[in-house]
Design a protein around this motif. Structure first.
Motif, short mmCIF file in Angstrom:
data_model
loop_
_atom_site.label_atom_id
_atom_site.label_comp_id
_atom_site.label_asym_id
_atom_site.label_seq_id
_atom_site.Cartn_x
_atom_site.Cartn_y
_atom_site.Cartn_z
N MET A 234 -9.12 -8.03 -12.45
CA MET A 234 -8.34 -6.82 -12.69
C MET A 234 -6.89 -7.09 -12.29
SD MET A 234 -9.79 -4.51 -9.54
CE MET A 234 -9.04 -3.06 -10.20
N PRO A 235 -5.92 -6.40 -12.94
CA PRO A 235 -4.51 -6.64 -12.62
C PRO A 235 -4.23 -6.32 -11.16
CG PRO A 235 -4.76 -5.34 -14.64
CD PRO A 235 -6.11 -5.43 -14.01
N PRO A 236 -3.42 -7.14 -10.49
CA PRO A 236 -3.16 -6.92 -9.07
C PRO A 236 -2.47 -5.60 -8.78
CG PRO A 236 -1.70 -8.62 -9.96
CD PRO A 236 -2.73 -8.34 -11.00
N GLU A 237 -1.73 -5.04 -9.80
CA GLU A 237 -1.03 -3.78 -9.56
C GLU A 237 -1.97 -2.58 -9.62
OE1 GLU A 237 -0.68 -4.79 -13.97
OE2 GLU A 237 -0.48 -5.82 -12.05
N GLN A 238 -3.15 -2.76 -10.13
CA GLN A 238 -4.11 -1.66 -10.21
C GLN A 238 -4.74 -1.43 -8.84
OE1 GLN A 238 -6.81 -1.89 -13.50
NE2 GLN A 238 -8.33 -0.55 -12.55
N PRO A 239 -4.81 -0.18 -8.37
CA PRO A 239 -5.39 0.09 -7.04
C PRO A 239 -6.84 -0.38 -6.96
CG PRO A 239 -4.26 2.02 -7.92
CD PRO A 239 -4.36 1.04 -9.05
N LEU A 240 -7.28 -0.73 -5.77
CA LEU A 240 -8.68 -1.06 -5.58
C LEU A 240 -9.55 0.19 -5.69
CD1 LEU A 240 -10.90 -3.14 -4.78
CD2 LEU A 240 -10.55 -2.38 -2.43
N VAL A 241 -9.07 1.29 -5.10
CA VAL A 241 -9.80 2.56 -5.12
C VAL A 241 -8.99 3.59 -5.90
CG1 VAL A 241 -10.77 4.44 -3.73
CG2 VAL A 241 -10.86 2.08 -2.88
N GLN A 242 -9.65 4.23 -6.87
CA GLN A 242 -9.03 5.31 -7.64
C GLN A 242 -9.94 6.52 -7.61
OE1 GLN A 242 -7.20 3.81 -11.53
NE2 GLN A 242 -8.48 2.05 -10.96
N VAL A 243 -9.42 7.62 -7.11
CA VAL A 243 -10.15 8.88 -7.05
C VAL A 243 -9.42 9.89 -7.92
CG1 VAL A 243 -10.94 10.74 -5.55
CG2 VAL A 243 -10.95 8.38 -4.70
N ARG A 244 -10.15 10.51 -8.85
CA ARG A 244 -9.53 11.43 -9.79
C ARG A 244 -10.30 12.74 -9.87
NH1 ARG A 244 -6.32 8.28 -8.94
NH2 ARG A 244 -5.17 6.86 -10.32
N GLY B 241 -4.50 0.85 -2.44
CA GLY B 241 -4.19 -0.46 -2.97
C GLY B 241 -5.02 -1.58 -2.38
N HIS B 242 -4.98 -2.74 -3.03
CA HIS B 242 -5.63 -3.93 -2.50
C HIS B 242 -4.97 -4.31 -1.17
CE1 HIS B 242 -8.02 -5.20 -6.06
NE2 HIS B 242 -7.14 -4.43 -6.68
N ALA B 243 -5.79 -4.66 -0.20
CA ALA B 243 -5.30 -5.09 1.12
C ALA B 243 -4.42 -4.03 1.77
CB ALA B 243 -4.57 -6.43 1.02
N GLU B 244 -4.74 -2.78 1.56
CA GLU B 244 -4.03 -1.69 2.22
C GLU B 244 -4.87 -1.18 3.40
OE1 GLU B 244 -2.05 2.74 1.45
OE2 GLU B 244 -3.08 1.72 -0.19
N PHE B 245 -4.19 -0.80 4.47
CA PHE B 245 -4.82 -0.17 5.63
C PHE B 245 -4.40 1.29 5.62
CE2 PHE B 245 -5.45 -0.69 10.55
CZ PHE B 245 -6.37 0.34 10.53
N LEU B 246 -5.34 2.17 5.27
CA LEU B 246 -5.09 3.59 5.12
C LEU B 246 -5.81 4.37 6.21
CD1 LEU B 246 -4.16 6.15 3.49
CD2 LEU B 246 -6.32 5.92 2.23
N ALA B 247 -5.12 5.32 6.85
CA ALA B 247 -5.74 6.20 7.83
C ALA B 247 -5.85 7.60 7.25
CB ALA B 247 -4.92 6.23 9.12
N LEU B 248 -7.01 8.24 7.46
CA LEU B 248 -7.23 9.62 7.06
C LEU B 248 -7.31 10.47 8.31
CD1 LEU B 248 -10.01 9.13 4.34
CD2 LEU B 248 -7.59 9.62 3.94
N MET B 249 -6.49 11.52 8.37
CA MET B 249 -6.48 12.42 9.51
C MET B 249 -6.68 13.86 9.02
SD MET B 249 -3.51 11.04 12.06
CE MET B 249 -4.30 11.88 13.44
N GLY B 250 -6.99 14.74 9.98
CA GLY B 250 -7.18 16.14 9.65
C GLY B 250 -8.13 16.78 10.64
#
Length: 239
Positions: A1-11, A35-44
């Motif tokens: 898959m193209p590197p610019e395409q996100p690893l996770v897509q939620v729609r 994104g690929h190799a992204e470190f994302l935090a979810l808060m709430g």
């Protein structure tokens, strides 16, 4: 898959639960790219839908409606058996309370996910030893959980999460049961897994200092994303 395409897509994601005659909307028309190799935090706050979203992305649950794509797989269209096979190869799980089997050694706990794959004993041994070496526990592989500190137990949990070499790691309050020093070490390890091995990490946390170690922080409020900020370099340095 193209590197610019996100690893996770939620729609257009919706998730509802029924409680008697009442319908509870947990997630509402949510859209998200990771994104690929992204470190994302979810808060709430509690009840905002953080863990529900994490479970949906990890294939532990299925949405009421909407689309979830991880890599090139539309996991929102998979059956439960297909999701189980997909999770084994593509997702690593890190939990707040470790969920290690107390009668098994660190080695045996880490080996468990590999027993679901068509690998020889020698192949399993190589992958387990590599995973334990990556988390700095090669010298503790024959210890049982009760012989390990909380931080060491969480390292075993992370080794178990990465032993199948998944592209995605989901972590639900991974530092919530740890002291400050151990929490710092676990977050540093997660950062290393992203930077050196290219793992994509999605972490749920209530701790602002833990969230600040991520590259991006998203806030959920009543099932919707309300804020998107980059982690503060100052907070990262102080975490």
């Amino acid at each position: 898959m193209p590197p610019e395409q996100p690893l996770v897509q939620v729609r257009n994601l919706y998730k509802s639960f029924s409680r008697g005659s009442e319908t509870i909307d947990v997630l509402q028309d949510l859209n998200l790219d990771v994104g690929h190799a992204e470190f994302l935090a979810l808060m709430g706050p509690s009840g905002s839908g953080k863990t529900t979203l994490l479970n949906l992305i990890a294939g532990l649950d299925q949405p009421t409606s909407g689309t979830i794509i991880v890599g090139d797989q539309v996991i929102s269209e998979m059956s439960e058996s297909e999701l189980a096979r997909w999770r084994t190869r593509h997702v690593g799980f890190v939990f707040q309370f470790y969920y290690l089997l107390p009668v098994l050694t660190a080695y045996e706990n880490v080996e468990l996910p590999l027993l679901l794959l068509p690998l020889s004993r020698q192949q399993r041994r190589k992958q387990v030893e590599t995973a334990l070496d990556l988390v700095g526990l090669s010298n503790r592989m024959h210890h049982r959980p009760g012989q390990l500190s909380g931080g060491q137990q969480q390292r075993v949990g992370i080794a178990r999460a990465i032993v199948t070499d998944p592209e995605l790691i989901v972590a639900d309050e991974p530092t919530g049961d740890l002291d400050t020093r151990s929490a710092h070490e676990i977050l540093t390890l997660l950062e290393t897994l992203r930077a050196q091995l290219g793992k994509t990490i999605i972490m749920v946390t209530h701790d602002p200092k833990a969230a600040a170690r991520a590259q991006r922080v998203l806030h959920l409020e009543k099932g919707q994303l309300v804020l998107d900020t980059a982690a503060s370099p100052l907070l990262t340095a102080e975490a």
